[in-house]
Design a protein around this motif. Structure first.
Motif, PDB file in Angstrom:
ATOM      1  N   ASP A 108       3.416   0.150  10.322  1.00  0.00           N
ATOM      2  CA  ASP A 108       3.903  -1.400  10.402  1.00  0.00           C
ATOM      3  C   ASP A 108       4.242  -2.470  11.364  1.00  0.00           C
ATOM      4  OD1 ASP A 108       4.969  -4.123   9.136  1.00  0.00           O
ATOM      5  OD2 ASP A 108       6.371  -3.903  10.108  1.00  0.00           O
ATOM      6  N   ALA A 109       4.669  -1.086  12.432  1.00  0.00           N
ATOM      7  CA  ALA A 109       4.929  -2.009  14.100  1.00  0.00           C
ATOM      8  C   ALA A 109       3.298  -1.458  14.899  1.00  0.00           C
ATOM      9  CB  ALA A 109       5.746  -0.956  14.437  1.00  0.00           C
ATOM     10  N   LEU A 110       2.484  -0.759  14.330  1.00  0.00           N
ATOM     11  CA  LEU A 110       0.647  -0.991  14.638  1.00  0.00           C
ATOM     12  C   LEU A 110       0.368  -2.321  14.393  1.00  0.00           C
ATOM     13  CD1 LEU A 110      -0.616   1.148  15.498  1.00  0.00           C
ATOM     14  CD2 LEU A 110      -1.508   2.136  14.295  1.00  0.00           C
ATOM     15  N   ILE A 111       0.654  -2.839  12.990  1.00  0.00           N
ATOM     16  CA  ILE A 111      -0.011  -4.300  12.203  1.00  0.00           C
ATOM     17  C   ILE A 111       0.940  -5.139  13.886  1.00  0.00           C
ATOM     18  CG2 ILE A 111      -0.704  -5.546  11.051  1.00  0.00           C
ATOM     19  CD1 ILE A 111      -0.880  -4.244   8.786  1.00  0.00           C
ATOM     20  N   ALA A 112       2.061  -5.044  13.608  1.00  0.00           N
ATOM     21  CA  ALA A 112       2.579  -5.764  13.922  1.00  0.00           C
ATOM     22  C   ALA A 112       2.850  -5.771  15.691  1.00  0.00           C
ATOM     23  CB  ALA A 112       4.459  -5.484  14.072  1.00  0.00           C
ATOM     24  N   ALA A 113       2.132  -4.721  16.383  1.00  0.00           N
ATOM     25  CA  ALA A 113       1.592  -5.305  17.956  1.00  0.00           C
ATOM     26  C   ALA A 113       0.238  -5.781  17.601  1.00  0.00           C
ATOM     27  CB  ALA A 113       2.222  -3.212  18.260  1.00  0.00           C
ATOM     28  N   GLY A 114      -0.211  -5.492  16.684  1.00  0.00           N
ATOM     29  CA  GLY A 114      -1.873  -5.933  16.552  1.00  0.00           C
ATOM     30  C   GLY A 114      -1.344  -7.467  16.943  1.00  0.00           C
ATOM     31  N   SER A 115      -0.448  -7.809  16.278  1.00  0.00           N
ATOM     32  CA  SER A 115      -0.449  -9.709  15.495  1.00  0.00           C
ATOM     33  C   SER A 115       0.054  -9.841  16.580  1.00  0.00           C
ATOM     34  CB  SER A 115      -0.013  -9.554  14.427  1.00  0.00           C
ATOM     35  OG  SER A 115       1.254  -9.953  14.564  1.00  0.00           O
ATOM     36  N   HIS A 116       1.045  -9.534  17.209  1.00  0.00           N
ATOM     37  CA  HIS A 116       1.717 -10.222  18.961  1.00  0.00           C
ATOM     38  C   HIS A 116       0.831 -10.389  19.601  1.00  0.00           C
ATOM     39  CE1 HIS A 116       5.597 -11.336  20.615  1.00  0.00           C
ATOM     40  NE2 HIS A 116       4.902 -10.731  21.628  1.00  0.00           N
ATOM     41  N   ARG A 117      -0.261  -9.505  20.068  1.00  0.00           N
ATOM     42  CA  ARG A 117      -1.054  -9.332  21.046  1.00  0.00           C
ATOM     43  C   ARG A 117      -1.613 -10.305  20.417  1.00  0.00           C
ATOM     44  NH1 ARG A 117      -2.007  -4.551  25.042  1.00  0.00           N
ATOM     45  NH2 ARG A 117      -4.403  -5.849  25.237  1.00  0.00           N
ATOM     46  N   SER A 164      11.387  13.540   2.089  1.00  0.00           N
ATOM     47  CA  SER A 164       9.878  12.966   1.917  1.00  0.00           C
ATOM     48  C   SER A 164      10.277  11.441   2.494  1.00  0.00           C
ATOM     49  CB  SER A 164       9.271  13.560   1.349  1.00  0.00           C
ATOM     50  OG  SER A 164      10.233  13.396  -0.269  1.00  0.00           O
ATOM     51  N   ILE A 165      11.141  11.359   1.420  1.00  0.00           N
ATOM     52  CA  ILE A 165      12.228   9.835   1.950  1.00  0.00           C
ATOM     53  C   ILE A 165      11.426   9.445   3.412  1.00  0.00           C
ATOM     54  CG2 ILE A 165      13.318   8.357   1.202  1.00  0.00           C
ATOM     55  CD1 ILE A 165      14.448   9.452  -1.259  1.00  0.00           C
ATOM     56  N   LEU A 166      12.379  10.328   4.075  1.00  0.00           N
ATOM     57  CA  LEU A 166      12.219  10.229   5.365  1.00  0.00           C
ATOM     58  C   LEU A 166      11.157   9.791   6.489  1.00  0.00           C
ATOM     59  CD1 LEU A 166      14.151  10.278   7.733  1.00  0.00           C
ATOM     60  CD2 LEU A 166      14.075  12.467   7.783  1.00  0.00           C
ATOM     61  N   LEU A 167      10.283  11.050   5.483  1.00  0.00           N
ATOM     62  CA  LEU A 167       8.692  11.281   6.088  1.00  0.00           C
ATOM     63  C   LEU A 167       7.819   9.741   6.078  1.00  0.00           C
ATOM     64  CD1 LEU A 167       7.664  14.789   5.793  1.00  0.00           C
ATOM     65  CD2 LEU A 167       7.655  13.401   8.308  1.00  0.00           C
ATOM     66  N   PHE A 168       8.344   9.110   4.902  1.00  0.00           N
ATOM     67  CA  PHE A 168       7.392   8.396   4.406  1.00  0.00           C
ATOM     68  C   PHE A 168       8.682   6.755   4.953  1.00  0.00           C
ATOM     69  CE2 PHE A 168       6.479   9.242   0.032  1.00  0.00           C
ATOM     70  CZ  PHE A 168       4.980   9.376  -0.162  1.00  0.00           C
ATOM     71  N   LYS A 217       7.607   2.362   9.227  1.00  0.00           N
ATOM     72  CA  LYS A 217       7.352   1.220   9.702  1.00  0.00           C
ATOM     73  C   LYS A 217       6.949   2.308  11.252  1.00  0.00           C
ATOM     74  CE  LYS A 217      10.154  -0.301  12.179  1.00  0.00           C
ATOM     75  NZ  LYS A 217      10.026  -1.778  12.382  1.00  0.00           N
ATOM     76  N   ALA A 218       5.788   3.163  11.002  1.00  0.00           N
ATOM     77  CA  ALA A 218       5.070   3.477  11.744  1.00  0.00           C
ATOM     78  C   ALA A 218       4.460   2.979  12.189  1.00  0.00           C
ATOM     79  CB  ALA A 218       4.766   4.857  12.562  1.00  0.00           C
ATOM     80  N   GLY A 243       0.774  -1.396   0.322  1.00  0.00           N
ATOM     81  CA  GLY A 243      -0.142  -0.107   0.089  1.00  0.00           C
ATOM     82  C   GLY A 243       0.999   1.107   0.331  1.00  0.00           C
ATOM     83  N   TRP A 244       1.639   1.086   0.892  1.00  0.00           N
ATOM     84  CA  TRP A 244       2.791   2.584   0.662  1.00  0.00           C
ATOM     85  C   TRP A 244       3.635   2.860  -0.737  1.00  0.00           C
ATOM     86  CZ3 TRP A 244       2.789   6.472   3.771  1.00  0.00           C
ATOM     87  CH2 TRP A 244       2.197   6.302   4.999  1.00  0.00           C
ATOM     88  N   MET A 245       3.824   1.444  -0.854  1.00  0.00           N
ATOM     89  CA  MET A 245       4.478   1.287  -1.900  1.00  0.00           C
ATOM     90  C   MET A 245       3.720   2.287  -3.757  1.00  0.00           C
ATOM     91  SD  MET A 245       6.607  -1.064  -3.546  1.00  0.00           S
ATOM     92  CE  MET A 245       6.280  -1.859  -5.089  1.00  0.00           C
ATOM     93  N   PHE A 246       2.190   1.625  -3.680  1.00  0.00           N
ATOM     94  CA  PHE A 246       1.726   2.045  -4.141  1.00  0.00           C
ATOM     95  C   PHE A 246       1.204   3.521  -4.203  1.00  0.00           C
ATOM     96  CE2 PHE A 246       0.609  -1.135  -7.670  1.00  0.00           C
ATOM     97  CZ  PHE A 246       1.062  -2.089  -6.984  1.00  0.00           C
ATOM     98  N   VAL A 247       1.028   4.077  -2.938  1.00  0.00           N
ATOM     99  CA  VAL A 247       0.394   5.409  -2.756  1.00  0.00           C
ATOM    100  C   VAL A 247       1.636   6.499  -3.743  1.00  0.00           C
ATOM    101  CG1 VAL A 247       1.417   6.288  -1.034  1.00  0.00           C
ATOM    102  CG2 VAL A 247      -0.980   6.881  -1.203  1.00  0.00           C
ATOM    103  N   VAL A 248       2.878   5.817  -2.874  1.00  0.00           N
ATOM    104  CA  VAL A 248       3.848   6.736  -3.823  1.00  0.00           C
ATOM    105  C   VAL A 248       3.821   6.664  -5.580  1.00  0.00           C
ATOM    106  CG1 VAL A 248       6.958   6.855  -4.562  1.00  0.00           C
ATOM    107  CG2 VAL A 248       5.863   5.849  -1.665  1.00  0.00           C
ATOM    108  N   ALA A 249       3.476   5.530  -6.452  1.00  0.00           N
ATOM    109  CA  ALA A 249       3.047   5.686  -7.639  1.00  0.00           C
ATOM    110  C   ALA A 249       2.222   6.438  -7.776  1.00  0.00           C
ATOM    111  CB  ALA A 249       3.117   4.239  -7.496  1.00  0.00           C
ATOM    112  N   ALA A 250       1.212   6.254  -6.813  1.00  0.00           N
ATOM    113  CA  ALA A 250      -0.262   6.852  -7.500  1.00  0.00           C
ATOM    114  C   ALA A 250       0.251   8.813  -7.335  1.00  0.00           C
ATOM    115  CB  ALA A 250      -1.373   7.179  -6.517  1.00  0.00           C
ATOM    116  N   GLU A 251       1.177   9.045  -6.447  1.00  0.00           N
ATOM    117  CA  GLU A 251       1.061  10.323  -5.608  1.00  0.00           C
ATOM    118  C   GLU A 251       2.699  10.996  -7.381  1.00  0.00           C
ATOM    119  OE1 GLU A 251      -0.164  10.743  -1.564  1.00  0.00           O
ATOM    120  OE2 GLU A 251       2.154  10.749  -2.141  1.00  0.00           O
TER     121      GLU A 251
END
Lengths: 252, 278
Positions: free
Chosen positions: B257-266, B245-249, B254-255, B210-218
């Protein structure tokens, strides 16, 4: 009472697993089906459990045919098959979700006490040893208060010491409700320790060879000379020959 | 009569407690920072002595001050907001469609045979090839962007879910049958938890795409968003803006992804996962 008449099983690939099994099992009886691998004993147990249907003949439980798993027939597999995402407590309750919460909790607690695992109620399956996991599986089957408990080589995956402990443990638990125990095993000693009756099966195709009544008191000592004599006698009855198709693999 | 089973010895195992994992994590998280910090220091020093041409590779501190400038004018929040919104909507749409179809083809052999070959064929189309068509159909504005992201998210979620459902342990399903679970109970009490690990992997992979494609789309055409900032930096010759902007991406990718990773860990605390040591 469990009545098997003329039960046969032929698989789709043409393999005949069982032919003409006739067997009557009384309530509260402890019976072992013994045979080498390929004699169809596990298939027979799965038919009694309603997981497989016979190609011919029928299985009657209190005069009702068994066509699918029956609420009063419990099955314990060779491996514990616990749900890895449930605690011991929730695994034990797996089969009694139709009961009310308080009933459920009460049965679960008493059963976990019976199998000696109440302190481990909140553990997850991967935190248990093989023997403990199998005791949880036994508890899961017991909470449904089955009239018949089917056991498919329940201890064969455990080490020898744990196996002996669990055999005696199961006999102790049996005392509470005295369900019919139908044990499938390839271990003659296990059958001798646990059962009132031993049915020897032969393979190719799977059939009943002979039955023996063991009128010996419990608990039985493994070193008892009478038991040893029985063991030798029964070993002679087992068809330990290899299927002929395997012979060409042997060095000449 | 009552057998003395209470004295039955209980083998005390040494379970791998989750608290042990937490301690390991607390003690070792800083290790991941060593290499990036060393690299940053080298970059900053070489940049300051003029080793790199400044208009092409500005120093980390220059990038930071650009970011600071964007924050002070407040301009940055609009870019971040719209990009996050696109990813979020695309992710929800894509994973919802993938979940629906995955459940259907996972449980029904017939639907699998009917639909899966088509989906596999569609998957082999590089997703960016859709861009011209989507723009033609849905215009240059939000719809085409969100749909493109959804397409990117769809496949990892779908593939993982279907293979998760199809590889559920037959033995556990048999336990469900022995206890006479009805089909929907079997689904909720056996299939759903058993599939969850694969599904979470799919969601994480989907979010990454999704993040890859938002770059493409924009990149294709946008007047706002982090991808727009990338292009803006390029066209105006401001490498600091592009790097910012690369840094912000990186940060937001990462943030989330960490959210999903934390949710999946739980959700997957029950898994007997391997923890590497040392």
């Amino acid at each position: 009472m469990l009545n098997l008449t003329q039960v046969s099983k032929q698989f789709a690939n043409g393999f005949t697993a069982l032919t003409d099994i006739d067997l009557t099992i009384q309530p509260g009886e402890r019976i072992s089906l013994v045979g080498s691998s390929g004699c169809g004993k596990s298939t027979l147990l799965r038919i009694m459990a309603g997981l497989e249907s016979p190609s011919n003949g029928e299985v009657l439980f209190n005069d009702q045919p068994i066509v699918s798993p029956h609420p009063n027939v419990g099955l314990i597999f060779q491996d514990p098959r616990l749900m890895p995402w449930l605690t011991v407590w929730d695994n034990v309750q797996f089969g009694i979700h139709h009961l009310s919460g308080s009933q459920r909790n009460q049965i679960t607690q008493t059963t976990l006490i019976k199998v000696g695992l109440l302190p481990f109620a909140q553990h997850l399956p991967h935190q248990l040893s093989g023997g403990m996991a199998q005791r949880v599986a036994i508890a899961r089957a017991l909470v449904t208060k089955p009239e018949i408990l089917l056991l498919d080589e329940p201890f064969s995956a455990l080490d020898a010491l744990t196996r002996m402990k669990l055999q005696e443990h199961l006999l102790q638990i049996w005392q509470y409700d005295r369900p019919t125990l139908i044990l499938v095993t390839h271990d003659i000693e296990e059958a001798l320790i646990m059962s009132d009756r031993i049915v020897i099966m032969h393979p190719h195709p799977g059939r009943i060879h002979q039955e023996f009544i063991l009128d010996l008191p419990y608990p039985r000592r493994r070193t008892d000379p009478i038991l040893q004599a029985w063991k030798e006698h029964l070993l002679d009855q087992l068809d330990l020959s290899l299927p002929t198709s395997n012979f060409h693999l042997m060095p000449v | 009569m009552s057998p003395g089973i209470h004295d039955l010895p209980v083998e005390a195992d040494s379970p791998l407690l989750s608290s042990a994992r937490v301690t390991i994590w607390q003690r070792t998280w800083w290790r991941g920072w060593i290499v990036p910090i060393v690299l940053l220091v080298i970059w900053q020093t070489l940049g300051q002595v003029g080793f790199f041409p400044r208009n092409l590779l500005p120093t980390p501190s220059a990038v930071l001050s650009t970011l600071q400038g964007l924050t002070q004018t407040g301009e940055i929040w609009g870019h971040i907001g719209i990009t996050l919104q696109r990813v979020a909507i695309g992710f929800v749409l894509g994973s919802a469609a993938a979940t629906g179809l995955g459940v259907l083809t996972g449980y029904s052999r017939w639907l699998f045979q009917l639909l899966d070959p088509l989906l596999q064929a569609l998957r082999s189309i590089p997703s960016l090839a859709w861009v011209p068509l989507f723009i033609l159909w849905m215009g240059i504005y939000e719809t085409s962007k969100v749909v493109l992201i959804a397409v990117g998210v769809f496949f990892p979620v779908y593939l993982n879910l279907v293979s998760g459902i199809q590889t559920v342990d037959r033995k556990l399903v048999e336990v469900g049958r022995i206890y006479r679970l009805k089909p929907y109970q079997l689904m909720i009490r056996v299939f759903f938890p058993a599939t969850l690990p694969a599904y979470m992997v799919g969601l994480r992979g989907g979010l990454g795409l999704g993040w890859m494609f938002v770059v493409a789309a924009e990149l294709m055409g946008a007047s706002q968003g982090l991808g727009y900032l990338l292009v803006d930096g390029q066209t105006t010759g401001r490498a600091d803006l592009t790097i910012a902007s690369i840094l912000l991406f990186a940060i937001f990718g990462k943030a989330t992804d960490a959210l999903i990773a934390a949710g999946s860990h739980r959700l997957l605390y029950w898994q007997d996962a391997y923890v590497a040591r040392g």
